[in-house]
Design an enzyme around this catalytic site. Structure first.
Site, mmCIF file in Angstrom:
data_model
loop_
_atom_site.group_PDB
_atom_site.id
_atom_site.type_symbol
_atom_site.label_atom_id
_atom_site.label_comp_id
_atom_site.label_asym_id
_atom_site.label_seq_id
_atom_site.Cartn_x
_atom_site.Cartn_y
_atom_site.Cartn_z
ATOM 1 N N HIS A 19 0.820 -1.211 0.000
ATOM 2 C CA HIS A 19 0.000 0.000 0.000
ATOM 3 C C HIS A 19 0.858 1.267 0.000
ATOM 4 O O HIS A 19 0.351 2.352 -0.270
ATOM 5 C CB HIS A 19 -0.892 -0.011 1.253
ATOM 6 N N ASN A 66 -6.458 7.104 4.368
ATOM 7 C CA ASN A 66 -7.858 7.503 4.178
ATOM 8 C C ASN A 66 -8.089 9.007 4.200
ATOM 9 O O ASN A 66 -9.151 9.471 3.783
ATOM 10 C CB ASN A 66 -8.740 6.842 5.241
ATOM 11 N N ASP A 91 -0.877 2.624 -5.282
ATOM 12 C CA ASP A 91 -0.962 1.200 -5.591
ATOM 13 C C ASP A 91 -2.273 0.862 -6.286
ATOM 14 O O ASP A 91 -3.305 1.459 -6.009
ATOM 15 C CB ASP A 91 -0.826 0.380 -4.313
ATOM 16 N N ASN A 112 -9.228 4.128 -0.905
ATOM 17 C CA ASN A 112 -9.638 5.170 0.043
ATOM 18 C C ASN A 112 -8.792 6.440 -0.049
ATOM 19 O O ASN A 112 -9.288 7.541 0.196
ATOM 20 C CB ASN A 112 -9.599 4.623 1.472
#
Length: 237
Positions: A19, A66, A91, A112
């Site tokens: 991520h 987020n 990613d 997100n």
């Protein structure tokens, strides 16, 4: 001025996660180009430099994924920039590992960090997606993206990030297709492009009518039948 924002989660715990490939990309660009030391501003780690004769601000939001848009949006407004002046690197589950794809705008695809950027910056920024592959089942996604890259992954990850860093000036000049070719060559893959699905070749209305016409039975009586008999004879002759 261009903002290049790499998305990820802050802290050593997440540093090697799939991520965090956006953070890794910015670290590579920072290493291989003349940028200032990292400092803190806009709820992010930032670094200023110059690529292709233009000022560039590297931004690594420290808000956690987020809320990435809070940081990037703050920087965008401070410098009075528009979404077109932002490149986000992040990613992508739906691309094979090592594949890269870039486009302007589009959906968030469930990411997100991109949802947050869309909310705070608008949607018309450039998105450089770096493939990390899909684990194959929805319930495995969280562990996959928050898991570290395996040692074997570095066979494609390191050349991908190095090539991106070496040719980061192409992002500034808008040479997106050329950059995709460079990344594809570095990882031994074909470049990924956002193209509309190929449509079947158009047919003329005459050919289409022929293709869809129902076959008709041959006449058994009348002038046409007599002519066919003369040409081909009767069955059994």
């Amino acid at each position: 001025m261009l903002i290049i924002a790499g998305l990820g989660n802050p802290g050593a715990k997440y540093a090697g996660n799939r991520h965090n490939i956006g953070f890794m990309a910015l670290d590579a660009i920072h290493r291989k180009n003349p940028f200032s030391p990292w400092s803190k501003k806009f709820k992010a780690e930032i670094s200023e430099g110059e690529l292709a004769g233009d000022k560039v601000l590297l931004v690594k939001p420290q808000t956690f994924m987020n809320l990435s848009g809070e940081s990037v949006g703050e920087a965008m407004r401070f410098y009075k920039l528009a979404p077109k002046d932002i490149v986000a690197i992040y990613d992508e589950l739906d691309l094979l590992p090592g594949k890269a794809r870039i486009k302007v705008g589009g959906g968030h695809g469930g990411h997100n960090g991109i949802k947050s950027l869309d909310a705070h910056c608008g949607k018309d920024y450039r998105r450089l997606r770096l493939g990390i592959g899909h684990p194959g089942a929805k319930e495995l996604v969280t562990n996959h993206v928050l898991g570290d890259f395996a040692k074997a992954d570095h066979a494609w990850l390191d050349p991908l990030l190095d090539e991106l860093a070496i040719h980061a000036d192409m992002l500034v000049r808008g040479e997106d297709s050329q950059l995709m070719n460079k990344l594809a060559l570095a990882t031994g893959s074909k470049p990924e492009e956002d193209k509309p699905a190929k449509k079947p070749a158009a047919q003329s209305h005459i050919r289409a009518a022929r293709n869809h016409a129902q076959p008709k039975a041959l006449p058994t009586s009348g002038p046409m039948a007599d002519m066919l008999k003369k040409l081909f004879g009767n069955k059994g002759d």
